[in-house]
Design an enzyme around this catalytic site. Sequence first.
Site, PDB file in Angstrom:
ATOM      1  CB  CYS A   1      -0.865   0.015   1.264  1.00 50.73           C
ATOM      2  SG  CYS A   1      -1.845  -1.447   1.462  1.00 50.73           S
TER       3      CYS A   1
ATOM      4  NE  ARG B   1       4.168   1.771  -1.558  1.00 59.88           N
ATOM      5  CZ  ARG B   1       5.298   1.089  -1.412  1.00 59.88           C
ATOM      6  NH1 ARG B   1       6.280   1.255  -2.290  1.00 59.88           N
ATOM      7  NH2 ARG B   1       5.468   0.228  -0.440  1.00 59.88           N
TER       8      ARG B   1
ATOM      9  CD1 TRP C   1      -2.870  -4.331  -5.069  1.00 59.12           C
ATOM     10  CD2 TRP C   1      -2.053  -5.793  -3.594  1.00 59.12           C
ATOM     11  NE1 TRP C   1      -2.742  -5.544  -5.702  1.00 59.12           N
ATOM     12  CE2 TRP C   1      -2.258  -6.463  -4.823  1.00 59.12           C
ATOM     13  CE3 TRP C   1      -1.559  -6.524  -2.539  1.00 59.12           C
ATOM     14  CZ2 TRP C   1      -1.974  -7.816  -5.009  1.00 59.12           C
ATOM     15  CZ3 TRP C   1      -1.280  -7.865  -2.712  1.00 59.12           C
ATOM     16  CH2 TRP C   1      -1.483  -8.487  -3.944  1.00 59.12           C
TER      17      TRP C   1
ATOM     18  CG  ASN D   1       2.859  -0.622   2.961  1.00 54.98           C
ATOM     19  OD1 ASN D   1       2.227  -1.602   2.576  1.00 54.98           O
ATOM     20  ND2 ASN D   1       4.085  -0.355   2.550  1.00 54.98           N
ATOM     21  N   GLY D   2       1.589  -2.833   5.323  1.00 53.70           N
ATOM     22  CA  GLY D   2       2.261  -4.015   5.863  1.00 53.70           C
ATOM     23  C   GLY D   2       1.238  -5.049   6.292  1.00 53.70           C
TER      24      GLY D   2
ATOM     25  CD  GLU E   1      10.877  -9.268 -18.504  1.00 53.98           C
ATOM     26  OE1 GLU E   1      10.756 -10.138 -17.623  1.00 53.98           O
ATOM     27  OE2 GLU E   1      10.407  -8.129 -18.392  1.00 53.98           O
TER      28      GLU E   1
ATOM     29  CE  LYS F   1       7.488  -6.327 -18.306  1.00 56.55           C
ATOM     30  NZ  LYS F   1       8.133  -7.227 -17.477  1.00 56.55           N
TER      31      LYS F   1
ATOM     32  CD  GLU G   1       4.154  -7.679 -15.862  1.00 58.90           C
ATOM     33  OE1 GLU G   1       3.832  -7.552 -14.682  1.00 58.90           O
ATOM     34  OE2 GLU G   1       5.327  -7.589 -16.246  1.00 58.90           O
TER      35      GLU G   1
ATOM     36  CG  HIS H   1      12.177 -32.085 -25.707  1.00 57.93           C
ATOM     37  ND1 HIS H   1      12.619 -33.379 -25.958  1.00 57.93           N
ATOM     38  CD2 HIS H   1      13.220 -31.264 -26.029  1.00 57.93           C
ATOM     39  CE1 HIS H   1      13.869 -33.335 -26.370  1.00 57.93           C
ATOM     40  NE2 HIS H   1      14.266 -32.083 -26.426  1.00 57.93           N
TER      41      HIS H   1
ATOM     42  CE  LYS I   1       7.708  -1.063 -10.672  1.00 59.63           C
ATOM     43  NZ  LYS I   1       8.033  -1.756 -11.938  1.00 59.63           N
TER      44      LYS I   1
HETATM   45  C1  AGP Z   1       7.624  -7.436 -13.613  1.00 60.69           C
HETATM   46  O1  AGP Z   1       7.077  -6.840 -14.791  1.00 60.69           O
HETATM   47  C2  AGP Z   1       6.584  -7.666 -12.560  1.00 60.69           C
HETATM   48  N1  AGP Z   1       5.920  -6.472 -12.215  1.00 60.69           N
HETATM   49  C3  AGP Z   1       7.090  -8.451 -11.370  1.00 60.69           C
HETATM   50  O2  AGP Z   1       7.374  -9.744 -11.839  1.00 60.69           O
HETATM   51  C4  AGP Z   1       8.363  -7.923 -10.634  1.00 60.69           C
HETATM   52  O3  AGP Z   1       9.490  -8.080 -11.453  1.00 60.69           O
HETATM   53  C5  AGP Z   1       8.572  -8.782  -9.372  1.00 60.69           C
HETATM   54  O4  AGP Z   1       7.456  -8.607  -8.526  1.00 60.69           O
HETATM   55  C6  AGP Z   1       9.857  -8.433  -8.616  1.00 60.69           C
HETATM   56  O5  AGP Z   1       9.794  -7.108  -8.149  1.00 60.69           O
HETATM   57  P1  AGP Z   1      11.158  -6.425  -7.592  1.00 60.69           P
HETATM   58  O6  AGP Z   1      12.125  -6.372  -8.727  1.00 60.69           O
HETATM   59  O7  AGP Z   1      10.729  -5.069  -7.131  1.00 60.69           O
HETATM   60  O8  AGP Z   1      11.660  -7.291  -6.474  1.00 60.69           O
END
Ligand code: AGP
Length: 609
Positions: free
Chosen positions: A2, A27, A73, A97-98, A482, A486, A489, A505, A604
Amino acid sequence: MCGIIGYVGEQQAADVIVDGLRRLEYRGYDSAGVAVVNGGIHLRRAVGKLRNLAKSLATEPIEGSLGIGHTRWATHGRPTEPNAHPHVVGRVAVVHNGIIENHLALKAELQAAGHVFASETDTEIFSHLIDRALSQGCTLEEAVRAATAEVEGAYAIAVLDVEQRDRVVVAKQQSPLILGVGQGETFCASDIPAILSHTRDVVFLEDGDMAVLTREGFEISRFETGESIERPVTRVQWSAVAAEKGGYKHFMLKEIHEQSRAITDTIRGRVSLEQGDVFIEELGLSADDLRSMRRIIIIACGTSWHAGLVGKHYIEQATRIPVEVDLASEFRYRDPIVDERTLILAISQSGETADTLAALKEAQRRGARAAAVVNVIGSSIARTASNVLYTHAGPEIGVASTKAFTTQMTALYLIAVRFGRLLGTLDADRARVLLRALVEVPGEVSRAIELNAGIREVAHRFQHVTSALYLGRGLLHPIALEGALKLKEISYIHAEGYAAGEMKHGPIALIDEHTPTVIAAPRGPSFDKTCSNLQEIAARHGPVIVVGDEGDEQLESLADALLPVPKTTPWTAPLVTVIPMQLLAYHLADLKGTDIDQPRNLAKSVTVE
Ligand code: AGP
């Protein structure tokens, strides 16, 4: 997970808070709220995006220059208005937050003592504990300290007392919290962008810190002992605008275009082509330290884990030290073989990912030496590791990581060269060749963006697909993973990344005319074999989008679409090949109209396990 913010000064607190929350929305954005002290506590909360709260405040403003705010969140309790923060009990308003680990036991104890809860959240426990202490004659600072003695878990809290109208009291344990120092005003926030438009002078609180914020400034103490403590004021170079969109439609697009600068900044001052060496003393590892290491374990999550997979190739090729790459969420549950001869390398953009932080602490508990590659200064992982190498990507607001990824790979590239030079497994000439290739990458990334100015047309052709495959070999296998991440997500289109050699395989059974395959195939060690994969797919009428060298006529003849990149080297290919994949995902998502910067269900910074 959060975002919290607090303010005491001369401005209208609600305005400062909403503006700050806007920069913390990445966040979490299930609900938002503010509490302002003016006579009584004026509370306003709204479910959903921050704009709902802003609209309510525009209709019915709240006056006052002391307040706290929160963007949520959900972790405990559904995203509803009663569960939105701030939580007001008696004289007290709290934002948090936590996660309170012992919330069930504390809640039962409080309810047995007659406390009535209005929400399903763990946070409300703080409000009851602090209000109870105030009613017993404590000052707000003493009441907060008393609450921290009972609560176990992760928290960054900001607290108001309607009867002490000149202060905000905050406390930090495992969740991020910073102070902002202004002229006649003081701020607290979960992250730097929230306050940058007011001040660049920032104080990073440490776990176990609490602080009293007034118009005159702040006083920090340790909440366990009450002893005062000094923390340095850091002048942050990030401009407020840097954390804005800078004219792009989305933060993600801005951050894709920022990669050339971000990589440059990450390299800056750390490379000597003349000496064929790298200067990253902050990592604090000597040749003897490295020689004493039996292996290196990289721990990370998500995109950062993909960067770690690339880093494995770099470091093993440069040093011949075995490198494992572990998902942080798996690491500590597998009874890992870790001791003082293990070097842990934690990779994290936010520096707050709970899984990575927990894995790091477990490794340290088992005796490992721990370093970290982190983007956010002063973040928990940065401060938990013995040493940290910062990527200088600047604030990454888009939930989908882009510039953090390429700067993480850049940092790992530098680390590999440095380690190789320290161990003597990489001579100056070979290092010079590698570093010359690296310093070309910012220009190659810009060129890759230019070459794909027309990529939206490719996205148009494939915008109705429901599934996609991504393939790569060697250093490009992590790039396939990766690229797939992308796409899924931000566009919600299912995608899977595979080592290209794995096609026969199993995955080749998925190929049909509706399922495109994106293949990373720049000229290099695995080009011929990857071309064979491409032909196997095309022969089964599978559409193929290939990321390859600009002007590669062989690829152009084989693929349905070529996403061109400049010719580059095996080590720098991952940094350049990922660019068209980021852009393809972005445009497909934009055509679908998804919430690119704040995709559904994601946040994030994943600060809960
Ligand atoms: C990446 O596009 C994602 N948002 C997610 O996988 C992110 O990389 C992961 O949560 C790790 O976050 P960090 O690098 O802040 O530890």
